[in-house]
Design an enzyme around this catalytic site. Structure first.
Site, short mmCIF file in Angstrom:
data_model
loop_
_atom_site.label_atom_id
_atom_site.label_comp_id
_atom_site.label_asym_id
_atom_site.label_seq_id
_atom_site.Cartn_x
_atom_site.Cartn_y
_atom_site.Cartn_z
N PHE A 199 25.68 0.39 30.96
CA PHE A 199 25.76 -0.14 32.34
C PHE A 199 25.06 -1.46 32.53
CE2 PHE A 199 24.61 -1.20 36.62
CZ PHE A 199 25.94 -1.22 37.42
N ASP A 240 18.95 -5.66 27.71
CA ASP A 240 19.18 -5.46 29.15
C ASP A 240 17.81 -4.64 29.40
OD1 ASP A 240 19.69 -4.53 31.80
OD2 ASP A 240 21.82 -4.56 31.48
N LYS A 271 15.42 -5.47 38.57
CA LYS A 271 15.00 -4.54 39.47
C LYS A 271 13.54 -4.31 39.69
CE LYS A 271 18.78 -1.10 39.06
NZ LYS A 271 19.73 -1.28 37.94
#
Ligand SMILES: *Cc1c(COP(=O)(O)O)cnc(C)c1O
Length: 407
Positions: free
Chosen positions: A147, A232, A261
Site C-alpha cells: 500500500f 516506504d 505518519k
C-alpha cells in the site's frame, strides 16, 4: 451559541450524513478529546486508543511539550511557502539526515505525497541511466500486497482491486513481485527498470515484514543493475519499531526513504530523504509543494523528535514490546480457532484472525479499545510510542475478553 440565527444546530452524525463525502464507512462514534493513550467521545465514553490516528499520534494525544511547541510557533510564524527559508525546516532536515545518513530532505504534507516524490525520483534516475532520455527507463518494481497511497502514483504502485477499481487507467510502468521472494523481483528487472520500491513493514497489507535477507538481497540487485532502492517507511518509520527507521533492523542502506505518519505527531507532514547518490537529481523548478515544511509543521515534527530522544521512546518501544507481543502471542495459543498468529515488530503489531476482523474491531470498540484492521483478516495494534506497560497489558485483557465472548 451561533450568532447566525439561520444556523440550525444539528448533531455531528447528521452533519456527516448530509455533508461529508461518503468514502468512509464510519462507526457511530464522535471523538472530542484526547490525552496520552486515551480519547473520549461526545457521550463521555473513554477509549484506549491503539489506532493512534493510524500510527500518527506517536506521542499520544496532547503531549505537553508538543502542545507548547506548536502553540509557541503558531504565535510566531505559521506559513511562508517554500519560496523562502525558515529555521525549523533547516533544523528538521539536519535531524532527519542524522538518522538516515548523508543526503537531502524534501518536506511535503502526507505519505502519498512523499511517495509521489520518490516515484518522480525514480523517473529522474531512469532518465540518467538512459543517457538523459525520458521514457526509456522508468519502471518501478513493487510488492503485490503493498500500500503506497491514494494518489495516481500511489494507487498505481498498490495492486489491490479495492484501491484501483474505478480509477483506471493508472500510471504505467509498475511491476509487482512477491514480498520476501527475491527471485520474483529479480525476474522482473529489465533495461527499463529504474527502481525497487517496498514498505519495510507493510501496514495496510496486513503487517507483513520484509525479511532481512530479502532487503539485503534487494540492495544487492539494485547495486548490480543500478536501480534505486526506495523504502516506504510512512507507517513503520519514526521510532515505531524501536529503531528510527524499520530498515535499520536489517542493516540495509536505502537510496531514498518516504516518511510521514508519525513524523508530525498529529500535525500533517511528510518527507522524503534522498541519499547522496541521487539527491542532486532534483534541481530548481523540478518539484515543489505550497504547504510542505512550514514553520508550524516542522515545529511539530521537531517536538516529536525531541520527545522521542529525551524520553528514550525507541528504547522503551523495544523493551516494552517484548513482553507485550509475548502476551499477544499467548492469545493465539488460547484461542486457536479465532487467532491464527501474531506478527510485526515494536509497536506495529498485527493479529491475524481466522475470519473477517470487522466484528472484532466493533466488539473491541464496545469494550473500550480502538484499533484499525488491515488486509488478510488482520487487526492492527498501533499504540503511541509512550504507551505504558499498564496500557499495553490492558489492551491484551480487552482482546482476551472479546475472544472469550466470541468463543
Ligand atoms: C498511510 C500510508 C501511505 C499514505 O499516506 P497518506 O498520508 O494517507 O497519504 C503510504 N504508504 C504507507 C506505507 C502508508 O501506511
Amino acid at each position: 451559541m451561533s450568532n447566525r440565527p439561520d444556523v440550525v444546530r444539528t448533531s455531528t452524525a447528521d452533519l456527516y450524513d448530509a455533508h461529508v463525502l461518503k468514502n468512509y464507512g464510519r462507526p457511530a462514534l464522535t471523538l472530542v478529546r484526547g490525552s496520552g493513550s486515551h480519547v473520549w467521545d461526545d457521550q463521555g465514553g473513554k477509549f484506549l486508543d491503539f489506532t493512534s490516528g493510524i500510527a500518527v499520534s506517536a506521542l499520544g494525544h496532547c503531549h505537553p511539550h508538543w502542545v507548547a511547541s506548536v502553540q509557541r510557533q503558531a504565535g510566531e510564524l505559521i506559513h511562508t511557502s517554500n519560496l523562502f527559508r525558515n529555521p525549523n525546516q533547516g533544523e528538521l532536515a539536519r535531524r532527519l539526515v542524522g538518522y538516515a545518513g548523508p543526503g537531502r530532505v524534501f518536506f511535503c504534507n502526507s505519505g502519498a505525497e512523499a511517495n509521489e516524490g520518490l516515484l518522480k525520483l525514480a523517473r529522474l534516475h531512469g532518465a540518467t541511466k538512459a543517457g538523459g532520455e525520458e521514457g526509456k527507463c522508468y519502471k518501478v518494481i513493487c510488492a503485490k500486497s503493498a500500500f503506497h497511497g491514494r494518489t495516481f502514483g500511489g494507487m498505481s504502485a498498490t495492486p489491490q482491486e479495492k484501491i484501483q477499481k474505478g480509477f483506471r487507467p493508472l500510471v504505467p510502468g509498475f511491476a509487482f513481485g512477491e514480498l520476501n521472494n527475491l527471485a520474483s523481483f529479480e525476474a522482473l528487472i529489465d533495461d527499463q527498470t529504474a527502481a525497487i520500491f517496498v514498505e519495510t513493514i507493510q501496514g495496510e497489507g496486513g503487517v507483513n515484514s520484509a525479511t532481512t535477507e530479502f532487503l539485503l538481497g534487494l540492495r544487492k540487485l539494485c547495486n548490480q543493475h543500478n536501480l534505486l532502492l526506495m523504502l516506504d517507511e510512512v507507517q513503520c518509520g519514526v521510532g515505531r519499531t524501536g529503531k528510527f527507521f524499520a530498515y535499520e533492523h536489517a542493516g540495509v542502506r536505502p537510496d531514498a526513504i518516504g516518511m510521514a505518519k508519525g513524523l508530525g505527531g498529529g500535525f500533517p507532514i511528510g518527507a522524503i530523504w534522498i541519499g547522496e547518490k541521487a539527491a542532486d537529481l532534483f534541481q530548481p523548478g523540478m518539484h515543489g509543494t505550497t504547504f510542505g515544511g512550514t514553520p508550524l509543521a516542522c515545529a511539530a515534527a521537531l517536538a516529536v523528535l525531541d520527545v522521542i530522544e529525551k524520553e528514550k521512546l525507541m528504547e522503551q518501544v523495544s523493551r516494552a514490546s517484548g513482553s507485550w507481543i509475548e502476551a499477544l502471542t499467548e492469545l493465539a495459543t488460547d484461542f486457536p480457532a479465532q487467532v491464527l498468529g501474531v506478527r510485526g515488530r515494536g509497536f506495529m503489531v498485527g493479529i491475524q484472525l481466522a475470519s473477517d476482523p470487522a466484528p472484532y474491531v466493533a466488539a473491541l470498540r464496545d469494550a473500550g479499545l480502538l484499533v484499525p484492521s488491515a488486509g488478510g483478516n488482520v487487526i492492527r495494534l498501533l499504540p503511541p510510542l509512550n504507551a505504558t506497560a499498564d496500557e499495553l497489558a490492558s489492551s491484551v485483557e480487552i482482546l482476551r475478553s472479546v475472544f472469550v465472548a466470541k468463543k
